[in-house]
Motif scaffolding. Structure first.
Motif, short mmCIF file in Angstrom:
data_model
loop_
_atom_site.label_atom_id
_atom_site.label_comp_id
_atom_site.label_asym_id
_atom_site.label_seq_id
_atom_site.Cartn_x
_atom_site.Cartn_y
_atom_site.Cartn_z
N ALA A 108 49.47 72.11 -30.61
CA ALA A 108 48.01 71.97 -30.47
C ALA A 108 47.34 71.50 -31.76
CB ALA A 108 47.41 73.31 -30.02
N ASP A 109 47.70 72.09 -32.88
CA ASP A 109 47.04 71.72 -34.14
C ASP A 109 47.38 70.29 -34.55
OD1 ASP A 109 45.51 74.02 -34.79
OD2 ASP A 109 47.32 75.07 -35.44
N THR A 110 48.62 69.89 -34.32
CA THR A 110 49.04 68.53 -34.71
C THR A 110 48.31 67.51 -33.83
OG1 THR A 110 51.19 69.47 -35.28
CG2 THR A 110 51.05 67.07 -35.18
N LEU A 111 48.18 67.82 -32.55
CA LEU A 111 47.47 66.93 -31.63
C LEU A 111 45.99 66.82 -32.02
CD1 LEU A 111 47.52 65.18 -29.08
CD2 LEU A 111 47.25 67.26 -27.71
N ALA A 112 45.39 67.95 -32.39
CA ALA A 112 43.98 67.93 -32.80
C ALA A 112 43.81 67.11 -34.08
CB ALA A 112 43.47 69.35 -33.00
N ALA A 113 44.77 67.22 -34.99
CA ALA A 113 44.70 66.45 -36.24
C ALA A 113 44.80 64.96 -35.93
CB ALA A 113 45.83 66.89 -37.17
N LEU A 114 45.66 64.61 -34.99
CA LEU A 114 45.81 63.21 -34.58
C LEU A 114 44.48 62.69 -34.01
CD1 LEU A 114 48.74 61.68 -32.53
CD2 LEU A 114 46.40 61.31 -31.81
N ARG A 115 43.87 63.50 -33.15
CA ARG A 115 42.60 63.05 -32.53
C ARG A 115 41.51 62.89 -33.58
NH1 ARG A 115 43.37 66.81 -27.13
NH2 ARG A 115 44.74 65.31 -26.05
N TYR A 116 41.55 63.72 -34.60
CA TYR A 116 40.57 63.59 -35.69
C TYR A 116 40.72 62.22 -36.37
CZ TYR A 116 38.48 64.01 -40.29
OH TYR A 116 37.75 63.76 -41.42
N CYS A 117 41.94 61.73 -36.47
CA CYS A 117 42.20 60.46 -37.19
C CYS A 117 41.90 59.22 -36.35
CB CYS A 117 43.65 60.41 -37.67
SG CYS A 117 43.97 61.56 -39.01
N GLU A 118 41.72 59.41 -35.04
CA GLU A 118 41.44 58.26 -34.18
C GLU A 118 40.16 57.57 -34.61
OE1 GLU A 118 41.51 59.76 -30.17
OE2 GLU A 118 43.70 59.72 -30.15
N GLY A 119 40.24 56.26 -34.79
CA GLY A 119 39.06 55.50 -35.23
C GLY A 119 38.83 55.58 -36.73
N LYS A 120 39.57 56.41 -37.44
CA LYS A 120 39.40 56.52 -38.90
C LYS A 120 40.59 55.90 -39.62
CE LYS A 120 36.87 60.94 -38.67
NZ LYS A 120 37.24 61.48 -37.34
N ALA A 121 41.79 56.20 -39.17
CA ALA A 121 42.98 55.65 -39.83
C ALA A 121 43.23 54.24 -39.29
CB ALA A 121 44.18 56.54 -39.54
N ASP A 122 43.87 53.39 -40.09
CA ASP A 122 44.20 52.03 -39.64
C ASP A 122 45.20 52.06 -38.51
OD1 ASP A 122 42.62 51.15 -41.67
OD2 ASP A 122 44.00 49.54 -42.23
N LYS A 123 46.12 53.02 -38.59
CA LYS A 123 47.12 53.10 -37.53
C LYS A 123 47.56 54.54 -37.37
CE LYS A 123 50.54 50.31 -35.42
NZ LYS A 123 50.80 48.89 -35.24
N ILE A 124 47.78 54.94 -36.13
CA ILE A 124 48.26 56.29 -35.84
C ILE A 124 49.70 56.19 -35.37
CG2 ILE A 124 47.95 58.31 -34.35
CD1 ILE A 124 45.05 58.05 -34.82
N VAL A 125 50.57 56.79 -36.16
CA VAL A 125 52.01 56.70 -35.90
C VAL A 125 52.53 58.12 -35.67
CG1 VAL A 125 54.24 55.94 -36.85
CG2 VAL A 125 52.15 54.69 -37.43
N SER A 126 53.48 58.28 -34.76
CA SER A 126 54.09 59.60 -34.61
C SER A 126 55.61 59.49 -34.63
CB SER A 126 53.62 60.27 -33.31
OG SER A 126 53.98 59.47 -32.21
N VAL A 127 56.22 60.59 -35.03
CA VAL A 127 57.68 60.72 -35.03
C VAL A 127 57.97 61.91 -34.13
CG1 VAL A 127 59.67 61.29 -36.49
CG2 VAL A 127 57.93 59.68 -37.32
N VAL A 128 58.49 61.64 -32.95
CA VAL A 128 58.57 62.67 -31.89
C VAL A 128 59.94 62.69 -31.24
CG1 VAL A 128 56.12 62.64 -31.26
CG2 VAL A 128 57.69 60.98 -30.23
N ASN A 129 60.23 63.83 -30.61
CA ASN A 129 61.48 63.91 -29.85
C ASN A 129 61.24 63.67 -28.36
OD1 ASN A 129 64.28 64.24 -29.77
ND2 ASN A 129 64.11 66.41 -29.23
N VAL A 130 60.02 63.93 -27.91
CA VAL A 130 59.72 63.81 -26.48
C VAL A 130 58.79 62.62 -26.28
CG1 VAL A 130 58.85 65.02 -24.44
CG2 VAL A 130 59.94 66.34 -26.28
N PRO A 131 59.33 61.49 -25.77
CA PRO A 131 58.54 60.27 -25.72
C PRO A 131 57.36 60.33 -24.74
CG PRO A 131 60.73 59.92 -24.76
CD PRO A 131 60.72 61.28 -25.36
#
Ligand code: F6R
Length: 364
Positions: A108-131
């Protein structure tokens, strides 16, 4: 199916050479002389800064990768715990890539952090085990770690697969930015292709690690020390031990020892020192000797050269194969995991389902 192992954790530790070979093949096809990313990929030539965010073991993978991105690709890196990052709401400068690491892709916290970066970071990249996870779906570039399903609550193979993918990403960044020569890149890539064999050699040390773990199981507190990229790994070793054996463990950067924790050292305190014979070895060993001078019991994890040089007076040793310096954080994860595992087995705890823990933390 535990495939003959006593616990899923043991099976997942043993699987690491195989799954890491798969992760390497996914980004470094055989015969290729460079790292390749899927889809549109990512051009690190256009990137000024990397912000990495995660929780728990995935956070320690990020801390380790910081050393690689800085040293190999000369990119400034910040690493944050997701639950801190999301509420601190840090400014995100231009030309920042935001990178989220999560085995489950549902934290939950990682997902919320990702959503915070939407529109702010140039690119949102993830390294995940579950595609098909939320974090993968909501990122612009999702890099799979190919660990396969991980059942043991304490993460093992996902951690080393995360590290392998992050190392390849750092090498891609070095390619794009021209911070390493083609010969240096080739040297790293050829070392990386030898990683599965090194991991097998590390797994062969299980008997020695089991013996050390039996002694460790009597401790109330354990300290883990490391320098450079071995420092985040010390954190991971301490976390694994806490989670499954319920022994209190803490990690310190070796150089911080005399700034406080050395006060804890006495004959009851085992200290695990992770020190491959690298550029920082002499410094680590001098810290180790400070521990022994106060009767601390040292478990030294090193290679042949390191053990030959420094074994005088240590309590126990675990021998790792000699490895390229960029690979040692991945390789030394194996004895850290096995040490926690066999300590927990000696204590009789529930290894695969440690008390109070859930595999996927989807609530705050
Ligand atoms: C430790 C462990 C946890 C997870 C953390 C993040 O062994 O498994 O610390 O690493 O809960 O989980 P993911 O990677 O699914 O976001």
């Amino acid at each position: 199916d535990k495939e003959g192992h006593k616990h899923f954790m043991a099976k997942e530790i043993a699987e690491q050479p195989t799954v890491i070979a798969e992760a390497i093949r996914a980004y470094l096809p055989s015969g290729s002389d460079e790292v390749r990313l899927p889809g549109e990929g990512l051009d690190f030539g256009q990137v000024d800064r990397l912000t990495m965010v995660a929780c728990g073991t995935a956070y320690f993978a990020c801390l380790t990768a910081k050393y690689w991105f800085e040293q190999l690709a000369r990119i400034p890196v910040e690493v944050d715990i997701a639950s801190e990052f999301r509420y601190r709401e840090p400014p995100i400068p231009d030309r920042t890539v935001a990178l989220f690491v999560s085995q489950s892709g549902e934290t939950a916290d990682t997902l919320a952090a990702l959503r915070y970066c939407e529109g702010k970071a140039d690119k949102i990249v993830s390294v995940v085990n579950v595609p098909e996870s939320s974090i993968a779906r909501e990122s612009q570039l999702a890099l799979e770690i190919h660990a396969g399903v991980e059942i043991g609550v304490a993460s093992t193979k996902a951690f080393t697969c995360q590290l392998s993918v992050l190392l390849m990403l750092a090498l891609k960044a070095a390619q794009d930015r021209g911070t390493l020569t083609p010969e240096q890149i080739a040297d790293h890539l050829s070392a990386l292709r030898g990683l599965p064999a090194l991991l097998n050699a590390a797994l062969d040390q299980e008997d020695a690690i089991r013996t050390a773990a039996q002694k460790l199981s009597e401790a109330r507190d354990v300290l883990f020390l490391g320098r450079g990229a071995m420092y985040p790994l010390a954190h991971e070793g301490a976390l694994k031990l806490k989670e499954i054996s319920y022994i209190h463990a803490e990690a310190y950067a070796s150089g911080e020892l005399k700034h406080g924790p050395i006060a804890l050292i006495d004959k009851h305190m085992p200290v695990v020192v992770m020190a491959p014979r690298d550029a920082l070895f002499d410094k680590s060993i001098s810290n180790m000797q400070e521990v022994m001078a106060r009767k601390g019991k040292v478990l030294l994890i090193s290679d042949d050269d390191g053990i030959a040089e420094a074994q005088d007076g240590v309590w126990s040793t675990v021998r790792m194969p000699h490895a390229h310096p960029s690979l040692t954080p991945i390789l030394y994860a194996v004895p850290a995991q096995l040490l926690a595992y066999h300590t927990a087995v000696a204590k009789g705890t529930d290894v695969d389902q440690p008390r109070n823990l859930a595999k996927s933390v989807t609530v705050e």
